[in-house]
Design a protein around this motif. Structure first.
Motif, PDB file in Angstrom:
ATOM      1  N   LEU A 135      65.682  -0.991  -6.810  1.00 18.23           N
ATOM      2  CA  LEU A 135      65.160  -1.602  -6.092  1.00 18.23           C
ATOM      3  C   LEU A 135      64.133  -0.953  -6.527  1.00 18.23           C
ATOM      4  O   LEU A 135      63.791   0.601  -6.768  1.00 18.23           O
ATOM      5  N   LEU A 136      62.370  -1.609  -6.525  1.00 16.63           N
ATOM      6  CA  LEU A 136      61.413  -2.303  -6.456  1.00 16.63           C
ATOM      7  C   LEU A 136      60.468  -1.637  -6.195  1.00 16.63           C
ATOM      8  O   LEU A 136      59.728  -2.391  -4.958  1.00 16.63           O
ATOM      9  N   VAL A 137      60.247  -0.384  -5.690  1.00 16.88           N
ATOM     10  CA  VAL A 137      59.459  -0.028  -4.097  1.00 16.88           C
ATOM     11  C   VAL A 137      58.056   0.077  -4.915  1.00 16.88           C
ATOM     12  O   VAL A 137      57.328   0.702  -5.453  1.00 16.88           O
ATOM     13  N   TYR A 138      57.157  -0.345  -3.715  1.00 18.55           N
ATOM     14  CA  TYR A 138      55.676   0.241  -3.419  1.00 18.55           C
ATOM     15  C   TYR A 138      55.102   0.724  -2.124  1.00 18.55           C
ATOM     16  O   TYR A 138      56.378   0.538  -1.280  1.00 18.55           O
ATOM     17  N   SER A 139      54.279   1.468  -2.469  1.00 13.86           N
ATOM     18  CA  SER A 139      53.570   1.874  -0.768  1.00 13.86           C
ATOM     19  C   SER A 139      52.252   0.667   0.134  1.00 13.86           C
ATOM     20  O   SER A 139      51.672   0.543  -0.869  1.00 13.86           O
ATOM     21  N   ASN A 164      68.126 -13.159 -14.687  1.00 11.39           N
ATOM     22  CA  ASN A 164      69.290 -12.529 -13.819  1.00 11.39           C
ATOM     23  C   ASN A 164      69.402 -11.884 -13.354  1.00 11.39           C
ATOM     24  O   ASN A 164      70.492 -11.340 -13.277  1.00 11.39           O
ATOM     25  N   VAL A 165      68.180 -10.765 -12.922  1.00  8.62           N
ATOM     26  CA  VAL A 165      68.435  -9.053 -12.623  1.00  8.62           C
ATOM     27  C   VAL A 165      68.488  -9.032 -10.994  1.00  8.62           C
ATOM     28  O   VAL A 165      68.311  -9.349 -10.572  1.00  8.62           O
ATOM     29  N   PRO A 166      69.981  -8.279 -10.860  1.00 10.27           N
ATOM     30  CA  PRO A 166      69.745  -8.418  -9.326  1.00 10.27           C
ATOM     31  C   PRO A 166      69.073  -7.414  -8.449  1.00 10.27           C
ATOM     32  O   PRO A 166      69.024  -6.317  -9.353  1.00 10.27           O
ATOM     33  N   MET A 167      67.945  -7.662  -7.995  1.00  8.33           N
ATOM     34  CA  MET A 167      66.766  -6.528  -7.732  1.00  8.33           C
ATOM     35  C   MET A 167      66.127  -6.883  -5.974  1.00  8.33           C
ATOM     36  O   MET A 167      66.286  -8.296  -5.497  1.00  8.33           O
ATOM     37  N   VAL A 168      65.560  -6.097  -5.340  1.00 11.03           N
ATOM     38  CA  VAL A 168      64.573  -6.167  -4.175  1.00 11.03           C
ATOM     39  C   VAL A 168      63.382  -5.291  -4.582  1.00 11.03           C
ATOM     40  O   VAL A 168      63.296  -4.750  -5.538  1.00 11.03           O
ATOM     41  N   LYS A 170      61.310 -15.587  -6.466  1.00 10.31           N
ATOM     42  CA  LYS A 170      62.048 -15.395  -5.235  1.00 10.31           C
ATOM     43  C   LYS A 170      63.174 -14.056  -4.817  1.00 10.31           C
ATOM     44  O   LYS A 170      63.857 -13.960  -4.823  1.00 10.31           O
ATOM     45  N   VAL A 171      62.492 -13.831  -5.745  1.00 10.40           N
ATOM     46  CA  VAL A 171      62.889 -11.676  -5.718  1.00 10.40           C
ATOM     47  C   VAL A 171      63.212 -11.667  -3.835  1.00 10.40           C
ATOM     48  O   VAL A 171      61.956 -11.694  -3.682  1.00 10.40           O
ATOM     49  N   PRO A 172      64.160 -10.898  -3.351  1.00 12.52           N
ATOM     50  CA  PRO A 172      64.476 -10.696  -1.364  1.00 12.52           C
ATOM     51  C   PRO A 172      63.518  -9.974  -1.373  1.00 12.52           C
ATOM     52  O   PRO A 172      63.148  -8.704  -2.261  1.00 12.52           O
ATOM     53  N   PHE A 173      61.845  -9.542  -0.697  1.00 15.05           N
ATOM     54  CA  PHE A 173      61.178  -9.005  -0.292  1.00 15.05           C
ATOM     55  C   PHE A 173      61.587  -8.209   0.843  1.00 15.05           C
ATOM     56  O   PHE A 173      61.799  -8.411   1.871  1.00 15.05           O
TER      57      PHE A 173
END
Length: 171
Positions: free
Chosen positions: A77-81, A106-110, A138-141
């Motif tokens: 989970l890649l998080v920004y503010s 292909n790494v599972p990621m949002v 198209k990484v889910p956002f």
């Protein structure tokens, strides 16, 4: 066991999102994390899943540890503010690091834009997140609010589904 790793710059709300998901509470105060590990059992599409969630340091001096987390993590989970443009820029380098260490595109990621409840402090629009997500293939956002519980569970479940899908195609 599904090992999820929460990554991002300091102060973007990684711990708040994680604790909101695991314990259902919102932490008001900011206490920089070195590393915390949480466990949670959830059901995804009728399957019980044991999650281990690693909440990592956003602070630069702990980047050596980050490499170890990435090696062992299955989903990210890649998080920004949405109130901090630099935090989104920092994710670009973090994602590169994940792909390099995993040696796999292909790494599972949002991608998560947190603090979407802080309307007056926002400097990044939802479109900024969408643009990055598309650039990344198209990484889910998700825009999330740990305070209001907005999209927090959805983002974690999305990563778990990606891991399940990947494991069912590789096994």
């Amino acid at each position: 066991d599904y090992k999820l790793v929460v990554l991002g710059a300091g102060g973007v709300g990684k711990s708040s999102i994680t604790v909101q998901f695991v314990q259902g509470v919102y932490i008001e105060s900011y206490d920089p994390t070195i590393e915390d590990s949480y466990r949670k059992q959830i059901e995804v599409d009728g399957r019980p899943c044991d999650l281990e969630i690693l909440d990592t340091a956003g602070v630069a001096q702990f980047t050596a540890m980050r490499e170890l987390y990435i090696k062992s993590g299955k989903g990210f989970l890649l998080v920004y503010s949405v109130t901090d443009e630099n935090s989104l820029k920092e994710l670009l380098a973090i994602r590169e690091q994940v792909l390099r260490i995993k040696d796999n595109k292909n790494v599972p990621m949002v991608l998560i834009g947190n603090k979407c409840d802080l309307i007056n402090d926002r400097t990044l629009s939802p479109q900024d997140g969408i643009n990055v997500s598309q650039k990344w293939g198209k990484v889910p956002f998700y825009e999330t609010s740990a305070r209001l519980k907005t999209n927090v569970e959805e983002a974690f479940i999305d990563v778990v589904r990606q891991i399940m899908k990947k494991e069912s195609t590789t096994s």
